[in-house]
Design a protein around this motif. Sequence first.
Motif, PDB file in Angstrom:
ATOM      1  N   SER A 117      44.466  32.993  44.783  1.00 16.93           N
ATOM      2  CA  SER A 117      44.576  33.164  43.488  1.00 16.93           C
ATOM      3  C   SER A 117      43.739  34.409  43.272  1.00 16.93           C
ATOM      4  CB  SER A 117      43.537  32.003  43.112  1.00 16.93           C
ATOM      5  OG  SER A 117      42.389  31.812  42.531  1.00 16.93           O
ATOM      6  N   TYR A 118      44.655  34.422  42.114  1.00 25.04           N
ATOM      7  CA  TYR A 118      44.740  36.393  40.647  1.00 25.04           C
ATOM      8  C   TYR A 118      45.071  36.356  40.125  1.00 25.04           C
ATOM      9  CZ  TYR A 118      45.421  41.066  39.712  1.00 25.04           C
ATOM     10  OH  TYR A 118      45.865  42.323  39.478  1.00 25.04           O
ATOM     11  N   LEU A 119      44.622  36.876  39.172  1.00 29.84           N
ATOM     12  CA  LEU A 119      44.539  37.181  37.207  1.00 29.84           C
ATOM     13  C   LEU A 119      44.201  38.143  36.607  1.00 29.84           C
ATOM     14  CD1 LEU A 119      45.835  36.218  34.587  1.00 29.84           C
ATOM     15  CD2 LEU A 119      44.034  35.110  34.166  1.00 29.84           C
ATOM     16  N   GLY A 120      45.184  38.969  36.856  1.00 32.39           N
ATOM     17  CA  GLY A 120      44.666  40.387  36.282  1.00 32.39           C
ATOM     18  C   GLY A 120      45.869  40.251  35.013  1.00 32.39           C
ATOM     19  N   VAL A 121      44.915  41.577  34.262  1.00 33.35           N
ATOM     20  CA  VAL A 121      45.617  42.023  32.872  1.00 33.35           C
ATOM     21  C   VAL A 121      45.223  43.571  33.139  1.00 33.35           C
ATOM     22  CG1 VAL A 121      44.585  40.316  31.921  1.00 33.35           C
ATOM     23  CG2 VAL A 121      43.445  42.447  32.082  1.00 33.35           C
ATOM     24  N   PRO A 122      46.697  44.198  32.829  1.00 28.40           N
ATOM     25  CA  PRO A 122      46.543  45.798  33.300  1.00 28.40           C
ATOM     26  C   PRO A 122      45.686  46.373  32.120  1.00 28.40           C
ATOM     27  CG  PRO A 122      48.879  45.091  31.703  1.00 28.40           C
ATOM     28  CD  PRO A 122      48.051  43.737  31.987  1.00 28.40           C
ATOM     29  N   LEU A 123      45.740  47.679  32.566  1.00 25.60           N
ATOM     30  CA  LEU A 123      44.246  48.661  31.623  1.00 25.60           C
ATOM     31  C   LEU A 123      45.479  49.602  31.208  1.00 25.60           C
ATOM     32  CD1 LEU A 123      41.263  49.470  33.996  1.00 25.60           C
ATOM     33  CD2 LEU A 123      41.203  47.927  31.934  1.00 25.60           C
ATOM     34  N   GLY A 132      46.019  51.128  36.081  1.00 31.39           N
ATOM     35  CA  GLY A 132      45.166  49.666  36.489  1.00 31.39           C
ATOM     36  C   GLY A 132      44.632  48.936  36.177  1.00 31.39           C
ATOM     37  N   ALA A 133      44.281  48.132  36.563  1.00 30.55           N
ATOM     38  CA  ALA A 133      44.063  46.306  36.437  1.00 30.55           C
ATOM     39  C   ALA A 133      42.545  45.800  36.008  1.00 30.55           C
ATOM     40  CB  ALA A 133      44.624  45.235  37.132  1.00 30.55           C
ATOM     41  N   MET A 134      42.375  44.760  35.696  1.00 26.32           N
ATOM     42  CA  MET A 134      41.008  44.027  35.351  1.00 26.32           C
ATOM     43  C   MET A 134      41.134  42.655  35.500  1.00 26.32           C
ATOM     44  SD  MET A 134      37.814  43.662  33.644  1.00 26.32           S
ATOM     45  CE  MET A 134      36.457  42.513  33.502  1.00 26.32           C
ATOM     46  N   CYS A 135      40.760  42.129  36.949  1.00 28.50           N
ATOM     47  CA  CYS A 135      41.209  40.917  37.753  1.00 28.50           C
ATOM     48  C   CYS A 135      39.880  39.895  37.739  1.00 28.50           C
ATOM     49  CB  CYS A 135      42.139  41.653  38.945  1.00 28.50           C
ATOM     50  SG  CYS A 135      41.273  42.268  40.166  1.00 28.50           S
ATOM     51  N   VAL A 136      40.420  39.104  38.039  1.00 28.39           N
ATOM     52  CA  VAL A 136      39.222  37.761  38.934  1.00 28.39           C
ATOM     53  C   VAL A 136      40.074  37.692  40.472  1.00 28.39           C
ATOM     54  CG1 VAL A 136      37.391  36.885  36.954  1.00 28.39           C
ATOM     55  CG2 VAL A 136      39.894  35.884  36.820  1.00 28.39           C
ATOM     56  N   ILE A 137      39.761  37.317  41.584  1.00 31.76           N
ATOM     57  CA  ILE A 137      40.505  36.549  42.161  1.00 31.76           C
ATOM     58  C   ILE A 137      38.909  35.327  42.490  1.00 31.76           C
ATOM     59  CG2 ILE A 137      40.295  36.772  44.807  1.00 31.76           C
ATOM     60  CD1 ILE A 137      40.399  40.026  44.089  1.00 31.76           C
ATOM     61  N   ASP A 138      39.279  34.397  43.120  1.00 32.45           N
ATOM     62  CA  ASP A 138      38.675  33.302  43.944  1.00 32.45           C
ATOM     63  C   ASP A 138      39.756  32.978  44.960  1.00 32.45           C
ATOM     64  OD1 ASP A 138      37.099  31.002  43.747  1.00 32.45           O
ATOM     65  OD2 ASP A 138      38.005  30.253  41.679  1.00 32.45           O
ATOM     66  N   ALA A 139      38.422  32.255  45.855  1.00 30.57           N
ATOM     67  CA  ALA A 139      38.863  31.691  46.595  1.00 30.57           C
ATOM     68  C   ALA A 139      39.038  30.316  47.701  1.00 30.57           C
ATOM     69  CB  ALA A 139      37.393  31.746  47.869  1.00 30.57           C
ATOM     70  N   ARG A 140      39.348  29.616  45.929  1.00 31.61           N
ATOM     71  CA  ARG A 140      41.228  28.556  46.460  1.00 31.61           C
ATOM     72  C   ARG A 140      42.025  28.371  45.256  1.00 31.61           C
ATOM     73  NH1 ARG A 140      38.715  26.330  41.655  1.00 31.61           N
ATOM     74  NH2 ARG A 140      37.457  27.012  40.099  1.00 31.61           N
TER      75      ARG A 140
END
Length: 168
Positions: A117-123, A132-140
């Motif tokens: 899963s991924y959530l990103g917001v623009p820079l 670019g982006a600031m994001c978080v990534i999860d393994a689930r």
Amino acid sequence: MNTELFDRLGMPARIKEIAEYDIYSTDLRARLDTLAECSARLVEAPVSLVSVVLDTSQFIIGSYGVSGWVAYAQGTPAEWAICTHTVLAGKPYCVVDVLEDPEHAENPLVRMTGMRSYLGVPLIGFGGQTLGAMCVIDARPRVFTDVDKAVLDDGAEQAMKLLEAHRV
């Protein structure tokens, strides 16, 4: 490389604006790493990135939880980077389960890293370009909340203040 993707990411005004930041500053990178760690902890995600998406590659300028070849290379091809979608959209981009999403299920990066899963917001740079982006990534697989997005919005704002302090 997808020519249309290259053309959209390689717009001269966008690349010129990226070039106006000292993204290689060790001080900047250390501060962005700390910011990425804070975002990952607040969102309870194992990985967080601050990235700049160039015309053919994503360059990671701050990170937490990144390992393996991605950490060593400090980036990925732009066509593999989900942050590219955030940049092109110019707004937050979320994928609940990349393996169930036809846009991303065959992405080599997904298969190599275990990303789900991924959530990103623009820079957004001083000249209005999405850098670019600031994001978080999860393994689930994961449904991100409005609070998670707010954490990343705040992180992106802080990242841009740090980048502004490193304009050349």
